[in-house]
Design a protein around this motif. Structure first.
Motif, PDB file in Angstrom:
ATOM      1  N   GLU A 121      -4.019 -19.845  -2.906  1.00 26.58           N
ATOM      2  CA  GLU A 121      -3.172 -19.192  -1.902  1.00 26.58           C
ATOM      3  C   GLU A 121      -3.074 -17.688  -2.118  1.00 26.58           C
ATOM      4  O   GLU A 121      -2.741 -16.929  -1.191  1.00 26.58           O
ATOM      5  CB  GLU A 121      -1.755 -19.785  -1.924  1.00 26.58           C
ATOM      6  N   PHE A 122      -3.330 -17.235  -3.350  1.00 25.85           N
ATOM      7  CA  PHE A 122      -3.155 -15.814  -3.655  1.00 25.85           C
ATOM      8  C   PHE A 122      -4.321 -14.949  -3.169  1.00 25.85           C
ATOM      9  O   PHE A 122      -4.181 -13.728  -3.085  1.00 25.85           O
ATOM     10  CB  PHE A 122      -2.997 -15.602  -5.165  1.00 25.85           C
ATOM     11  N   CYS A 123      -5.453 -15.552  -2.895  1.00 27.64           N
ATOM     12  CA  CYS A 123      -6.642 -14.748  -2.595  1.00 27.64           C
ATOM     13  C   CYS A 123      -6.425 -13.821  -1.409  1.00 27.64           C
ATOM     14  O   CYS A 123      -6.922 -12.694  -1.388  1.00 27.64           O
ATOM     15  CB  CYS A 123      -7.840 -15.647  -2.352  1.00 27.64           C
ATOM     16  N   ASN A 124      -5.697 -14.282  -0.404  1.00 24.70           N
ATOM     17  CA  ASN A 124      -5.480 -13.475   0.792  1.00 24.70           C
ATOM     18  C   ASN A 124      -4.136 -12.759   0.790  1.00 24.70           C
ATOM     19  O   ASN A 124      -3.774 -12.124   1.780  1.00 24.70           O
ATOM     20  CB  ASN A 124      -5.582 -14.350   2.049  1.00 24.70           C
ATOM     21  N   ARG A 125      -3.405 -12.858  -0.293  1.00 26.22           N
ATOM     22  CA  ARG A 125      -2.130 -12.149  -0.380  1.00 26.22           C
ATOM     23  C   ARG A 125      -2.324 -10.765  -0.994  1.00 26.22           C
ATOM     24  O   ARG A 125      -3.139 -10.572  -1.890  1.00 26.22           O
ATOM     25  CB  ARG A 125      -1.136 -12.925  -1.247  1.00 26.22           C
ATOM     26  N   LYS A 126      -1.517  -9.837  -0.514  1.00 27.06           N
ATOM     27  CA  LYS A 126      -1.538  -8.514  -1.110  1.00 27.06           C
ATOM     28  C   LYS A 126      -1.049  -8.576  -2.559  1.00 27.06           C
ATOM     29  O   LYS A 126      -0.189  -9.401  -2.905  1.00 27.06           O
ATOM     30  CB  LYS A 126      -0.664  -7.543  -0.310  1.00 27.06           C
ATOM     31  N   TYR A 127      -1.589  -7.699  -3.361  1.00 27.90           N
ATOM     32  CA  TYR A 127      -1.125  -7.537  -4.745  1.00 27.90           C
ATOM     33  C   TYR A 127       0.390  -7.351  -4.789  1.00 27.90           C
ATOM     34  O   TYR A 127       1.059  -7.826  -5.718  1.00 27.90           O
ATOM     35  CB  TYR A 127      -1.838  -6.321  -5.336  1.00 27.90           C
ATOM     36  N   SER A 128       0.947  -6.719  -3.768  1.00 33.77           N
ATOM     37  CA  SER A 128       2.382  -6.433  -3.713  1.00 33.77           C
ATOM     38  C   SER A 128       3.209  -7.605  -3.209  1.00 33.77           C
ATOM     39  O   SER A 128       4.435  -7.499  -3.113  1.00 33.77           O
ATOM     40  CB  SER A 128       2.622  -5.227  -2.807  1.00 33.77           C
ATOM     41  N   ASN A 129       2.558  -8.717  -2.895  1.00 29.80           N
ATOM     42  CA  ASN A 129       3.261  -9.874  -2.343  1.00 29.80           C
ATOM     43  C   ASN A 129       3.113 -11.100  -3.245  1.00 29.80           C
ATOM     44  O   ASN A 129       3.048 -12.225  -2.775  1.00 29.80           O
ATOM     45  CB  ASN A 129       2.734 -10.185  -0.934  1.00 29.80           C
ATOM     46  N   MET A 256       1.958   4.337  -4.148  1.00 29.61           N
ATOM     47  CA  MET A 256       1.601   3.264  -3.226  1.00 29.61           C
ATOM     48  C   MET A 256       2.855   2.548  -2.716  1.00 29.61           C
ATOM     49  O   MET A 256       3.759   2.222  -3.496  1.00 29.61           O
ATOM     50  CB  MET A 256       0.699   2.263  -3.934  1.00 29.61           C
ATOM     51  N   THR A 257       2.900   2.291  -1.425  1.00 21.98           N
ATOM     52  CA  THR A 257       3.953   1.451  -0.872  1.00 21.98           C
ATOM     53  C   THR A 257       3.476   0.000  -0.872  1.00 21.98           C
ATOM     54  O   THR A 257       2.307  -0.289  -1.136  1.00 21.98           O
ATOM     55  CB  THR A 257       4.306   1.871   0.562  1.00 21.98           C
ATOM     56  N   LEU A 258       4.363  -0.910  -0.546  1.00 17.48           N
ATOM     57  CA  LEU A 258       3.994  -2.328  -0.520  1.00 17.48           C
ATOM     58  C   LEU A 258       2.822  -2.586   0.422  1.00 17.48           C
ATOM     59  O   LEU A 258       1.934  -3.386   0.107  1.00 17.48           O
ATOM     60  CB  LEU A 258       5.202  -3.169  -0.094  1.00 17.48           C
ATOM     61  N   ASP A 259       2.808  -1.903   1.557  1.00 18.10           N
ATOM     62  CA  ASP A 259       1.747  -2.135   2.539  1.00 18.10           C
ATOM     63  C   ASP A 259       0.414  -1.537   2.117  1.00 18.10           C
ATOM     64  O   ASP A 259      -0.639  -1.924   2.645  1.00 18.10           O
ATOM     65  CB  ASP A 259       2.155  -1.558   3.897  1.00 18.10           C
ATOM     66  N   ASP A 260       0.435  -0.599   1.176  1.00 19.40           N
ATOM     67  CA  ASP A 260      -0.803   0.086   0.785  1.00 19.40           C
ATOM     68  C   ASP A 260      -1.696  -0.753  -0.123  1.00 19.40           C
ATOM     69  O   ASP A 260      -2.906  -0.505  -0.201  1.00 19.40           O
ATOM     70  CB  ASP A 260      -0.473   1.395   0.044  1.00 19.40           C
ATOM     71  N   TRP A 261      -1.130  -1.722  -0.804  1.00 18.02           N
ATOM     72  CA  TRP A 261      -1.906  -2.444  -1.811  1.00 18.02           C
ATOM     73  C   TRP A 261      -2.896  -3.414  -1.154  1.00 18.02           C
ATOM     74  O   TRP A 261      -2.585  -4.043  -0.149  1.00 18.02           O
ATOM     75  CB  TRP A 261      -0.972  -3.229  -2.737  1.00 18.02           C
ATOM     76  N   PRO A 262      -4.073  -3.560  -1.739  1.00 19.04           N
ATOM     77  CA  PRO A 262      -5.055  -4.529  -1.225  1.00 19.04           C
ATOM     78  C   PRO A 262      -4.676  -5.961  -1.594  1.00 19.04           C
ATOM     79  O   PRO A 262      -3.740  -6.190  -2.388  1.00 19.04           O
ATOM     80  CB  PRO A 262      -6.350  -4.111  -1.928  1.00 19.04           C
ATOM     81  N   THR A 263      -5.401  -6.906  -1.053  1.00 24.87           N
ATOM     82  CA  THR A 263      -5.212  -8.297  -1.436  1.00 24.87           C
ATOM     83  C   THR A 263      -5.909  -8.563  -2.769  1.00 24.87           C
ATOM     84  O   THR A 263      -6.776  -7.787  -3.203  1.00 24.87           O
ATOM     85  CB  THR A 263      -5.791  -9.248  -0.378  1.00 24.87           C
ATOM     86  N   LEU A 264      -5.571  -9.670  -3.390  1.00 21.07           N
ATOM     87  CA  LEU A 264      -6.277 -10.036  -4.619  1.00 21.07           C
ATOM     88  C   LEU A 264      -7.757 -10.261  -4.336  1.00 21.07           C
ATOM     89  O   LEU A 264      -8.622  -9.902  -5.143  1.00 21.07           O
ATOM     90  CB  LEU A 264      -5.672 -11.307  -5.233  1.00 21.07           C
ATOM     91  N   GLY A 265      -8.071 -10.864  -3.189  1.00 16.48           N
ATOM     92  CA  GLY A 265      -9.463 -11.087  -2.839  1.00 16.48           C
ATOM     93  C   GLY A 265     -10.246  -9.791  -2.748  1.00 16.48           C
ATOM     94  O   GLY A 265     -11.395  -9.711  -3.190  1.00 16.48           O
ATOM     95  N   GLU A 266      -9.631  -8.767  -2.173  1.00 23.38           N
ATOM     96  CA  GLU A 266     -10.291  -7.471  -2.072  1.00 23.38           C
ATOM     97  C   GLU A 266     -10.551  -6.878  -3.452  1.00 23.38           C
ATOM     98  O   GLU A 266     -11.631  -6.335  -3.723  1.00 23.38           O
ATOM     99  CB  GLU A 266      -9.439  -6.523  -1.241  1.00 23.38           C
ATOM    100  N   LEU A 267      -9.576  -6.977  -4.329  1.00 21.99           N
ATOM    101  CA  LEU A 267      -9.744  -6.457  -5.682  1.00 21.99           C
ATOM    102  C   LEU A 267     -10.832  -7.225  -6.423  1.00 21.99           C
ATOM    103  O   LEU A 267     -11.676  -6.639  -7.109  1.00 21.99           O
ATOM    104  CB  LEU A 267      -8.418  -6.560  -6.441  1.00 21.99           C
ATOM    105  N   ILE A 268     -10.829  -8.532  -6.252  1.00 18.27           N
ATOM    106  CA  ILE A 268     -11.800  -9.375  -6.960  1.00 18.27           C
ATOM    107  C   ILE A 268     -13.216  -9.085  -6.487  1.00 18.27           C
ATOM    108  O   ILE A 268     -14.139  -8.927  -7.288  1.00 18.27           O
ATOM    109  CB  ILE A 268     -11.428 -10.859  -6.785  1.00 18.27           C
ATOM    110  N   ILE A 269     -13.425  -9.020  -5.193  1.00 14.62           N
ATOM    111  CA  ILE A 269     -14.764  -8.794  -4.682  1.00 14.62           C
ATOM    112  C   ILE A 269     -15.248  -7.380  -4.999  1.00 14.62           C
ATOM    113  O   ILE A 269     -16.433  -7.159  -5.234  1.00 14.62           O
ATOM    114  CB  ILE A 269     -14.825  -9.094  -3.177  1.00 14.62           C
ATOM    115  N   SER A 270     -14.340  -6.421  -5.063  1.00 12.73           N
ATOM    116  CA  SER A 270     -14.735  -5.055  -5.421  1.00 12.73           C
ATOM    117  C   SER A 270     -15.097  -4.941  -6.897  1.00 12.73           C
ATOM    118  O   SER A 270     -15.761  -3.988  -7.306  1.00 12.73           O
ATOM    119  CB  SER A 270     -13.603  -4.076  -5.104  1.00 12.73           C
TER     120      SER A 270
END
Length: 445
Positions: A121-129, A256-270
């Motif tokens: 479930e975390f893959c598509n959630r923002k790091y801030s969420n 960074m604000t809450l909305d600025d952070w990428p998702t975990l999936g984005e961090l992982i793929i990068s």
């Protein structure tokens, strides 16, 4: 194309292939945005991406359609510009009839089953969420030493589910060491050695994102010119020597604000799966990937001795409530007691109350604080900072159950470690607590 991205997609394919109903990996999305550091430019998939199948071959050029992972199938969807592709399971086959008209059959495509930080479930959630458990003073592992805050070393901490690491670094003879209050009390070795262990773990866990807060004990010290003696620049060398830098995410903003952070999936793929902060004396001009903690995160009262654990602002002082609601926040939930020995004023873990402090429910529990914070701020803390994370109630490792409930996911792991502090601290007692103070006294006298 970044080779780490291709490797991650390929690894996801292997995971899916273990189930015959999910024998290939489908990549959805038309635009791939790489973020952070030297991750590279945006890669836009070609217009004929829909339905193309990449044959077995080398990893290079996978997204361009030339070669790819075994049986990898790609399907395009109309996704917003600068969005990231999502790795999910599923199959897609294309048949060509005699009149050369193509028909496509697609099996039901399940949701992603590859966990990110232990939960799909975390893959598509923002790091801030996401709420994660933080090991307070992670390096400080020393049996029968009151300066210790954890039982297990950093590798075991990460294996058990810890995803934020925090520790206090001292600058001694031009070298950074992890020491608690004084290197004479507890010296856990160099920051570089510790980070080398962290790097090994990160390298072998490609679907995990971790956070590190570097505590700068010498933040008030000055050099001969009156400048800060230790800043984030001093941490750059052990970070680079340990090999960790290649995994560190460099945010596009220093605050960074809450909305600025990428998702975990984005961090992982990068491939940029480590977030770094420093508490004092940041220098983002010299070390842009190390953020100032208090531009990005606020904390509840530090080193708390109050069993009520208020969810009020502790650090940094003076920011507005409006600003707090835009930032990450960390709940300090490590109950301490103040002692004075041989002229030293020490704050050490209250092991007598440890099991209840880390408990799921009840007065003074981590679970109660998480709920209170969520009610007060409309969202749970991003990080739950605890001592001896492996202790709790009604089961060891209940801190992870608290985090799972905050995240609205089901905790289905077992905790913790390969050994147990129970041999020494099955029921933390006043007698044992007194022994810890005696150990401190022996060390400082």
């Amino acid at each position: 194309m970044n080779s780490r991205i291709l490797t991650l997609v390929w690894l996801a394919g292997l995971a899916a292939a273990q189930d015959s109903s999910q024998s290939v990996v489908t990549i959805t999305g038309t635009t791939h945005q790489l973020t952070g550091g030297d991750a590279g430019p945006t890669v836009t998939l070609p217009s004929d991406f829909e339905g193309s199948t990449f044959p077995t071959g080398t990893m290079s050029g996978m997204l361009s359609g030339s070669t790819g992972a075994p049986n990898a199938t790609a399907s395009g969807t109309s996704t917003p510009e600068n969005t990231l592709t999502e790795i999910v399971g599923g199959t897609r086959t294309t048949a060509v009839s005699g009149n050369m008209t193509a028909t496509t059959a697609t099996t039901p495509r399940p949701s992603n089953t590859q966990p990110c930080n232990n939960y799909a479930e975390f893959c598509n959630r923002k790091y801030s969420n996401i709420t994660e458990v933080c090991a307070h003073n992670s390096p400080f592992v020393r049996k029968n030493n009151a300066g210790a805050n954890q039982e297990f070393g950093v590798t075991q901490q990460l294996n058990d589910g810890i995803r934020m690491l925090q520790g206090q670094a001292h600058y001694v003879n031009n070298t950074l060491y992890y020491c608690h209050t004084s290197c004479d009390l507890l010296n856990a070795g160099t920051v570089e050695d510790y980070l080398t262990d962290v790097t090994k773990w990160v390298a072998s866990h490609p679907f995990d994102v971790i956070t590190i807060i570097f505590g700068n004990y010498n933040y008030e010290d000055k050099d001969e010119n009156g400048n800060p003696l230790v800043t984030s620049k001093n941490f750059a060398e052990p970070i680079e020597n340990s090999g960790l830098k290649q995994y560190i995410y460099q945010p596009p903003k220093t605050a960074m604000t809450l909305d600025d952070w990428p998702t975990l999936g984005e961090l992982i793929i990068s491939g940029k799966r480590v977030i770094t902060f420093i508490d004092y004396n940041f220098d983002t001009d010299a070390v842009p990937y190390m953020l100032w903690e208090f531009y990005n995160m606020w904390e509840t009262p530090f080193s708390p001795t109050d069993t009520e654990f208020p969810c009020t602002l502790g650090r940094p002082a003076g920011i507005s409530e409006e600003k707090q609601r835009e930032m990450l926040y960390l709940a300090n939930h490590n109950l301490n007691v103040e002692v004075s020995i041989a002229g030293l004023d020490l704050v050490i873990p209250n092991t007598v109350e440890l099991t209840q402090t880390n408990a799921l429910n009840g007065s003074g529990s981590l679970g109660l604080m998480a709920n209170n914070c969520a009610s007060e701020w409309g969202r749970p803390p991003n990080f739950l900072l605890v001592d001896y994370y492996n202790f709790g109630s009604p089961m060891n490792g209940s801190v992870f159950e608290v985090a799972a409930r905050a995240n609205n996911v089901t905790y289905n792991r077992k905790c913790c470690g390969t050994a147990s502090l129970a041999t020494v601290l099955e029921r933390p007692s006043a007698t044992y607590f007194g022994l810890m103070i005696a150990v401190v006294a022996a060390l400082v006298l």
